[in-house]
Enzyme design. Sequence first.
Site, mmCIF file in Angstrom:
data_model
loop_
_atom_site.group_PDB
_atom_site.id
_atom_site.type_symbol
_atom_site.label_atom_id
_atom_site.label_comp_id
_atom_site.label_asym_id
_atom_site.label_seq_id
_atom_site.Cartn_x
_atom_site.Cartn_y
_atom_site.Cartn_z
ATOM 1 N N ASN A 117 0.840 -1.158 0.008
ATOM 2 C CA ASN A 117 -0.141 -0.122 0.090
ATOM 3 C C ASN A 117 0.664 1.235 -0.054
ATOM 4 O O ASN A 117 1.476 1.511 0.931
ATOM 5 C CB ASN A 117 -0.853 -0.236 1.298
ATOM 6 C CG ASN A 117 -1.824 1.231 1.440
ATOM 7 O OD1 ASN A 117 -2.046 2.246 0.784
ATOM 8 N ND2 ASN A 117 -2.188 1.610 2.711
ATOM 9 N N LYS B 54 0.106 4.345 -0.458
ATOM 10 C CA LYS B 54 -0.458 5.304 0.069
ATOM 11 C C LYS B 54 -0.050 6.747 -0.526
ATOM 12 O O LYS B 54 -0.220 6.600 -1.839
ATOM 13 C CB LYS B 54 -0.111 5.752 1.713
ATOM 14 C CG LYS B 54 -0.300 4.538 2.625
ATOM 15 C CD LYS B 54 0.157 4.691 4.144
ATOM 16 C CE LYS B 54 -0.137 3.416 4.756
ATOM 17 N NZ LYS B 54 -0.225 3.484 6.341
ATOM 18 N N HIS C 133 -9.362 1.325 4.762
ATOM 19 C CA HIS C 133 -8.100 1.486 5.610
ATOM 20 C C HIS C 133 -8.306 2.623 6.590
ATOM 21 O O HIS C 133 -9.205 3.485 6.703
ATOM 22 C CB HIS C 133 -6.991 2.205 4.685
ATOM 23 C CG HIS C 133 -5.742 2.034 5.289
ATOM 24 N ND1 HIS C 133 -4.968 3.163 6.284
ATOM 25 C CD2 HIS C 133 -4.622 1.146 5.046
ATOM 26 C CE1 HIS C 133 -3.880 2.710 6.447
ATOM 27 N NE2 HIS C 133 -3.651 1.475 5.941
ATOM 28 N N GLU D 112 -6.867 4.846 7.724
ATOM 29 C CA GLU D 112 -6.613 6.337 7.248
ATOM 30 C C GLU D 112 -7.715 6.911 6.800
ATOM 31 O O GLU D 112 -8.258 8.154 6.983
ATOM 32 C CB GLU D 112 -5.271 6.476 6.575
ATOM 33 C CG GLU D 112 -4.068 6.225 7.319
ATOM 34 C CD GLU D 112 -2.850 5.680 6.685
ATOM 35 O OE1 GLU D 112 -2.928 5.856 5.342
ATOM 36 O OE2 GLU D 112 -1.744 5.256 7.356
ATOM 37 N N GLU E 78 -5.341 -4.903 10.519
ATOM 38 C CA GLU E 78 -4.389 -3.746 10.994
ATOM 39 C C GLU E 78 -4.578 -3.167 12.007
ATOM 40 O O GLU E 78 -5.565 -1.943 11.869
ATOM 41 C CB GLU E 78 -4.502 -2.706 9.656
ATOM 42 C CG GLU E 78 -4.133 -3.605 8.114
ATOM 43 C CD GLU E 78 -3.396 -2.370 7.546
ATOM 44 O OE1 GLU E 78 -2.378 -2.596 6.808
ATOM 45 O OE2 GLU E 78 -3.995 -1.299 7.033
ATOM 46 N N GLY F 185 2.871 2.305 10.691
ATOM 47 C CA GLY F 185 3.496 3.363 10.567
ATOM 48 C C GLY F 185 4.433 3.803 12.078
ATOM 49 O O GLY F 185 4.975 4.925 11.886
ATOM 50 N N SER G 72 3.526 -2.203 10.300
ATOM 51 C CA SER G 72 4.932 -2.181 10.331
ATOM 52 C C SER G 72 5.484 -3.382 9.964
ATOM 53 O O SER G 72 6.413 -4.105 10.808
ATOM 54 C CB SER G 72 5.360 -1.912 11.949
ATOM 55 O OG SER G 72 4.866 -0.634 12.280
HETATM 56 P P1 PGA Z 1 3.124 0.385 7.563
HETATM 57 O O1 PGA Z 1 1.568 0.523 6.942
HETATM 58 O O2 PGA Z 1 3.395 -1.005 7.088
HETATM 59 O O3 PGA Z 1 3.662 1.476 7.195
HETATM 60 O O4 PGA Z 1 2.894 0.286 9.016
HETATM 61 C C1 PGA Z 1 0.409 -0.510 6.647
HETATM 62 C C2 PGA Z 1 -0.720 0.150 6.286
HETATM 63 O O5 PGA Z 1 -1.120 0.976 6.662
HETATM 64 O O6 PGA Z 1 -1.281 -0.573 5.239
#
Ligand code: PGA
Length: 252
Positions: free
Chosen positions: A9, A11, A96, A98, A168, A174, A214
């Site tokens: 992903n 983003k 997601h 976000e 997630e 992140g 992560s």
């Molecule tokens: P990350 O993000 O691997 O940077 O923690 C995962 C995601 O938001 O899909």
Amino acid sequence: MRTPLIAGNWKMHKTAAEAVDLVRTLVPLVDAVEGVEVAVAPPFTALQAVGRLLRAGAAVLLAAQNVHEEDHGAFTGEVSVPMLQDLGVSMVILGHSERRQLFGETDQAVGRKAARVLAANLVPVICVGESLAQRGAGEAFAVVERQLRAALQPIDASALALVVIAYEPVWAIGTGRTASKEQAQEMHAHIRGLLADIGGRKQADQVRILYGGSVNPANIAELMAQPDVDGALVGGASLDAETFASIVRFRV
Ligand code: PGA
């Protein structure tokens, strides 16, 4: 029985030219990896360029990060399923955290989008996961259950096996803080139990449940060793071809 899926992903990262560079480097690194499905989700603006590259026969699937539930209309700033199909997209990340937190996406909207995506024979990757406060309050399992049931409510039980779920935990996204393999397995087993309740054990056993938050080359193998972890949704570590490729090659 379930083919592992490793999806990147991206983003809001990479211009079209940068995206093409990344995929050009990535494809030869993952081409020969057998028994793992690989997908990348560039931003909308890079889908066409990456799609053209991948259509030339590469072993990487093209995914989008979101979609609108209607096919067309007065929805300024939105993109529809037929528009994505036109570019070679075969998978769509939905709900997601976000999108939920920053753009007000509701459980119900995620469900409507998932139904539309499935109706077009694309694969919805439905994201669920609790916040740190919710985990602290002992609500993680209930939160994930609510998100999952709402997202799957408009979906016919016979189509359930085609859905991909991504667990997630918001506190792991992140942050460099991964759920432990035990925490991941515990939640994935909970999710599979809910899927069985919704669509029957046979369907539930076919659904791929990805872990996200992560994920990196150092923790992927122990996560993948868990019986109910069927892949990963990778954010930050998917922006570098070598790093993402070593996640895809988690077996070696
Ligand atoms: P990350 O993000 O691997 O940077 O923690 C995962 C995601 O938001 O899909």
